[in-house]
Design a protein around this motif. Structure first.
Motif, PDB file in Angstrom:
ATOM      1  N   GLY A 158     -10.913   3.864   2.080  1.00 18.55           N
ATOM      2  CA  GLY A 158     -10.537   3.685   3.628  1.00 18.55           C
ATOM      3  C   GLY A 158      -9.993   5.024   4.136  1.00 18.55           C
ATOM      4  O   GLY A 158      -9.075   5.624   3.280  1.00 18.55           O
TER       5      GLY A 158
ATOM      6  N   ALA B 245      -5.889  10.360   7.723  1.00 22.42           N
ATOM      7  CA  ALA B 245      -5.341   9.667   6.574  1.00 22.42           C
ATOM      8  C   ALA B 245      -6.339   8.824   5.969  1.00 22.42           C
ATOM      9  O   ALA B 245      -7.511   8.706   6.328  1.00 22.42           O
ATOM     10  CB  ALA B 245      -4.218   8.803   6.961  1.00 22.42           C
ATOM     11  N   PHE B 246      -6.099   8.800   4.552  1.00 27.88           N
ATOM     12  CA  PHE B 246      -7.059   8.039   3.567  1.00 27.88           C
ATOM     13  C   PHE B 246      -6.350   7.396   2.451  1.00 27.88           C
ATOM     14  O   PHE B 246      -5.136   7.803   2.036  1.00 27.88           O
ATOM     15  CB  PHE B 246      -8.208   9.085   3.188  1.00 27.88           C
ATOM     16  CG  PHE B 246      -7.576  10.029   2.430  1.00 27.88           C
ATOM     17  CD1 PHE B 246      -7.457   9.976   1.161  1.00 27.88           C
ATOM     18  CD2 PHE B 246      -7.379  11.352   3.048  1.00 27.88           C
ATOM     19  CE1 PHE B 246      -7.104  11.146   0.235  1.00 27.88           C
ATOM     20  CE2 PHE B 246      -6.944  12.475   2.287  1.00 27.88           C
ATOM     21  CZ  PHE B 246      -6.683  12.223   0.971  1.00 27.88           C
TER      22      PHE B 246
ATOM     23  N   GLN C  42       3.280   7.907   4.270  1.00 24.93           N
ATOM     24  CA  GLN C  42       2.966   8.608   5.408  1.00 24.93           C
ATOM     25  C   GLN C  42       4.051   8.724   6.377  1.00 24.93           C
ATOM     26  O   GLN C  42       4.538   9.873   6.848  1.00 24.93           O
ATOM     27  CB  GLN C  42       1.619   7.881   5.960  1.00 24.93           C
ATOM     28  CG  GLN C  42       0.470   7.940   5.503  1.00 24.93           C
ATOM     29  CD  GLN C  42      -0.501   7.480   6.653  1.00 24.93           C
ATOM     30  OE1 GLN C  42      -0.529   7.622   7.606  1.00 24.93           O
ATOM     31  NE2 GLN C  42      -1.613   6.766   5.887  1.00 24.93           N
TER      32      GLN C  42
ATOM     33  N   ARG D  46       0.447  -6.647  -4.721  1.00 28.29           N
ATOM     34  CA  ARG D  46       0.023  -7.801  -3.767  1.00 28.29           C
ATOM     35  C   ARG D  46      -0.247  -9.191  -4.508  1.00 28.29           C
ATOM     36  O   ARG D  46      -0.224  -9.246  -5.473  1.00 28.29           O
ATOM     37  CB  ARG D  46      -1.500  -7.314  -3.339  1.00 28.29           C
ATOM     38  CG  ARG D  46      -1.543  -6.294  -2.481  1.00 28.29           C
ATOM     39  CD  ARG D  46      -2.574  -6.330  -1.573  1.00 28.29           C
ATOM     40  NE  ARG D  46      -2.601  -4.967  -1.071  1.00 28.29           N
ATOM     41  CZ  ARG D  46      -3.656  -4.248  -0.159  1.00 28.29           C
ATOM     42  NH1 ARG D  46      -4.652  -4.980  -0.206  1.00 28.29           N
ATOM     43  NH2 ARG D  46      -3.577  -3.082   0.222  1.00 28.29           N
TER      44      ARG D  46
ATOM     45  N   HIS E 288       0.693  -1.202   0.074  1.00 26.58           N
ATOM     46  CA  HIS E 288       0.115  -0.012   0.050  1.00 26.58           C
ATOM     47  C   HIS E 288       0.799   1.346   0.052  1.00 26.58           C
ATOM     48  O   HIS E 288       2.233   1.103   0.048  1.00 26.58           O
ATOM     49  CB  HIS E 288      -0.973   0.045   1.245  1.00 26.58           C
ATOM     50  CG  HIS E 288      -0.415  -0.130   2.614  1.00 26.58           C
ATOM     51  ND1 HIS E 288      -0.821  -0.160   3.692  1.00 26.58           N
ATOM     52  CD2 HIS E 288       0.970  -0.392   2.819  1.00 26.58           C
ATOM     53  CE1 HIS E 288      -0.408  -0.402   4.778  1.00 26.58           C
ATOM     54  NE2 HIS E 288       0.946  -0.513   4.398  1.00 26.58           N
TER      55      HIS E 288
ATOM     56  N   SER F  82       0.808   3.606   2.264  1.00 24.16           N
ATOM     57  CA  SER F  82       0.792   4.171   3.485  1.00 24.16           C
ATOM     58  C   SER F  82       2.125   4.282   4.010  1.00 24.16           C
ATOM     59  O   SER F  82       2.278   5.263   4.899  1.00 24.16           O
ATOM     60  CB  SER F  82      -0.309   3.272   4.281  1.00 24.16           C
ATOM     61  OG  SER F  82      -1.683   3.146   3.903  1.00 24.16           O
TER      62      SER F  82
ATOM     63  N   THR G 101      -5.118   3.730  11.784  1.00 20.70           N
ATOM     64  CA  THR G 101      -6.149   4.616  12.066  1.00 20.70           C
ATOM     65  C   THR G 101      -6.962   4.263  13.171  1.00 20.70           C
ATOM     66  O   THR G 101      -7.232   3.133  13.378  1.00 20.70           O
ATOM     67  CB  THR G 101      -6.847   5.062  10.605  1.00 20.70           C
ATOM     68  OG1 THR G 101      -7.329   4.000  10.053  1.00 20.70           O
ATOM     69  CG2 THR G 101      -6.118   5.722   9.991  1.00 20.70           C
TER      70      THR G 101
ATOM     71  N   GLU H 117      -2.724   8.082  -1.765  1.00 21.34           N
ATOM     72  CA  GLU H 117      -2.550   8.150  -0.247  1.00 21.34           C
ATOM     73  C   GLU H 117      -3.031   9.634   0.278  1.00 21.34           C
ATOM     74  O   GLU H 117      -2.460  10.514  -0.446  1.00 21.34           O
ATOM     75  CB  GLU H 117      -1.333   7.516   0.442  1.00 21.34           C
ATOM     76  CG  GLU H 117      -1.177   7.226   1.915  1.00 21.34           C
ATOM     77  CD  GLU H 117      -2.069   5.981   2.393  1.00 21.34           C
ATOM     78  OE1 GLU H 117      -2.151   5.318   1.603  1.00 21.34           O
ATOM     79  OE2 GLU H 117      -2.164   6.014   3.411  1.00 21.34           O
TER      80      GLU H 117
ATOM     81  N   GLN I 262      -2.631   3.233  -6.054  1.00 18.38           N
ATOM     82  CA  GLN I 262      -3.177   3.940  -4.967  1.00 18.38           C
ATOM     83  C   GLN I 262      -2.971   5.430  -4.786  1.00 18.38           C
ATOM     84  O   GLN I 262      -2.041   5.642  -5.414  1.00 18.38           O
ATOM     85  CB  GLN I 262      -3.045   3.213  -3.632  1.00 18.38           C
ATOM     86  CG  GLN I 262      -3.430   1.883  -3.281  1.00 18.38           C
ATOM     87  CD  GLN I 262      -3.334   1.364  -1.940  1.00 18.38           C
ATOM     88  OE1 GLN I 262      -2.227   1.666  -1.191  1.00 18.38           O
ATOM     89  NE2 GLN I 262      -4.282   0.550  -1.552  1.00 18.38           N
TER      90      GLN I 262
HETATM   91  N1  DAH Z   1      -3.692   1.214   3.120  1.00 20.23           N
HETATM   92  C1  DAH Z   1      -5.071   0.823   2.880  1.00 20.23           C
HETATM   93  C2  DAH Z   1      -5.122  -0.275   2.088  1.00 20.23           C
HETATM   94  O1  DAH Z   1      -3.989  -0.493   1.382  1.00 20.23           O
HETATM   95  C3  DAH Z   1      -5.874   1.931   2.382  1.00 20.23           C
HETATM   96  C4  DAH Z   1      -5.944   2.867   3.611  1.00 20.23           C
HETATM   97  C5  DAH Z   1      -6.946   2.983   4.568  1.00 20.23           C
HETATM   98  C6  DAH Z   1      -5.186   3.918   3.732  1.00 20.23           C
HETATM   99  C7  DAH Z   1      -7.308   3.930   5.436  1.00 20.23           C
HETATM  100  C8  DAH Z   1      -5.385   4.950   4.761  1.00 20.23           C
HETATM  101  C9  DAH Z   1      -6.389   4.764   5.678  1.00 20.23           C
HETATM  102  O2  DAH Z   1      -4.511   6.040   4.817  1.00 20.23           O
HETATM  103  O3  DAH Z   1      -6.359   5.784   6.529  1.00 20.23           O
HETATM  104  O4  DAH Z   1      -5.908  -1.111   1.957  1.00 20.23           O
END
Ligand code: DAH
Length: 368
Positions: free
Chosen positions: A307, A335-336, A198, A219, A193, A195, A276, A235, A233
């Motif tokens: 997410g 975060a998302f 971050q 993956r 991911h 993330s 989170t 982020e 993705q």
């Molecule tokens: N990293 C998660 C994934 O790959 C997606 C994600 C969900 C990122 C919530 C975020 C978050 O920053 O707050 O499934």
């Protein structure tokens, strides 16, 4: 040779001179009439005006210089007229250019279809990625990137997936081989991911942070209509003092309206992500039926899209090891993360994820 073309004069009276000059004049006109290309033109110039071997030079030495003194003037006058004629013939011929036949041989048929050069276009994934990024850039977010080959520490541990934690199993990780002798946190893998970026961002810059991170992730997933082992993705991370869940909701609601149209509604469902707390899944009202219920939204009227959540204090504590200002007692953030393929498939009505990677021009040219 020229000597033979220009005979010596035996008489220098008016009639003899007229006849002699008329003959060379006639020759000059004949020569000039045949000129139809640059090479012939140059040959004509050399033949008549050449400094050493030219016919005019020859006439000058045979007729003018040889003339008895009382004939010098009439010979000179006629010579002058002849020279002007030759020069004029040369000028006129230069202007006429190549003959029709020569032109036809070189002609290009401008009515033939040309070779069309295809103009490149953004790939639909790139386009969607840029679209998402620019929605957040307009909100003042900066854009960041991170490595695709990542360490266990950034991909998992610092994102609060402790070693052996069951949440790791949900990520179907592809690992780099021959890493067993390294400490777990240093082992390399293909990031599952975006993330981990971050953490890389927070380690290098103190709060406040507003950053959007587009990128490729991997993956160990079997390919099917909606899954691909490599996908993209975007982020997002926002950290500052007094950031609340309302800020998160407002930001994502705005972003979804910017991406899918202002009629779109959002709703937030409780969920779980290690990094989170609280976490949520964001759903948008179905863009195909407007929320009434259809096959695409399985008659629910809603489609799950991304997410998100409030950054877990444990994540801030990892960041604080390098940047003490990430003190969870003083700052907060959200975060998302969203899947680009999924969003592109919805926006453009694509039902097979494989279409993005097949390189089929019949598919791709629809986006040009
Ligand atoms: N990293 C998660 C994934 O790959 C997606 C994600 C969900 C990122 C919530 C975020 C978050 O920053 O707050 O499934």
């Amino acid at each position: 040779m020229m000597n033979e073309e220009i005979p010596n004069l035996t008489a220098f009276d008016q009639a003899a001179l007229d006849q002699a000059f008329a003959a060379v004049e006639h020759q000059a006109r004949n020569d000039a009439a045949a000129l139809d290309n640059v090479e012939a033109l140059e040959a004509f110039r050399l033949r008549w005006l050449g400094r050493k071997q030219g016919l005019l030079n020859e006439i000058s030495s045979r007729w003018l210089k040889a003339a008895p003194s009382e004939a010098k003037k009439p010979v000179g006058e006629r010579f002058k007229i002849l020279k002007e004629l030759v020069e004029r013939l040369l000028d006129e011929s230069s202007g006429t250019g190549p003959s029709d036949a020569a032109l036809a041989a070189e002609a290009i048929d401008i009515t033939l279809p040309g070779t069309r050069r295809l103009t490149g276009a953004e790939h639909p994934i790139t386009r969607t990625l840029n679209e998402i990024t620019s929605v957040f850039a307009a909100l003042g977010y900066s854009v960041g990137v991170g490595p695709e080959v990542e360490t266990d520490f950034y991909n998992f541990e610092s994102m609060n997936f402790p070693p052996g934690h069951p949440a790791r199993d949900t990520q179907d990780t592809l690992v780099i081989s021959n890493q067993d002798r390294r400490p777990l946190r240093d082992r390399l893998l293909l990031r599952t991911h975006t993330s981990p970026v971050q953490m890389r961002t927070m380690e290098t810059q103190p709060p406040p942070v507003r950053i959007i991170i587009p990128g490729k992730v991997h993956r160990n997933d079997a390919q099917d209509a909606t899954h691909s082992p490599i996908f993209h993705q975007v982020e997002g991370l926002c950290v500052d003092t007094n950031i609340t869940f309302s800020d998160l909701k407002g930001t994502l609601d705005h972003a979804m309206k910017a991406l899918f149209g202002s009629a779109v509604k959002t709703r937030f469902f409780p969920s779980f992500f290690p990094f989170t707390e609280p976490s949520a899944d964001v759903q948008i009202s179905c863009i195909f039926c407007g929320g009434k219920g259809c096959r695409k939204c399985k008659d629910s009227g809603w489609i799950e899209l991304l997410g998100c959540g409030m950054v877990d204090p444990a994540v801030f504590r990892f960041a604080a090891e390098k940047q003490p200002a990430y003190d969870p007692k003083k700052i907060s953030g959200f975060a998302f993360g969203m899947g680009v393929e999924r969003i592109a498939m919805m926006k453009y009505g694509i039902s097979e994820i494989g279409q993005f990677y097949a390189g089929d021009m019949r598919f791709l040219s629809q986006f040009s």
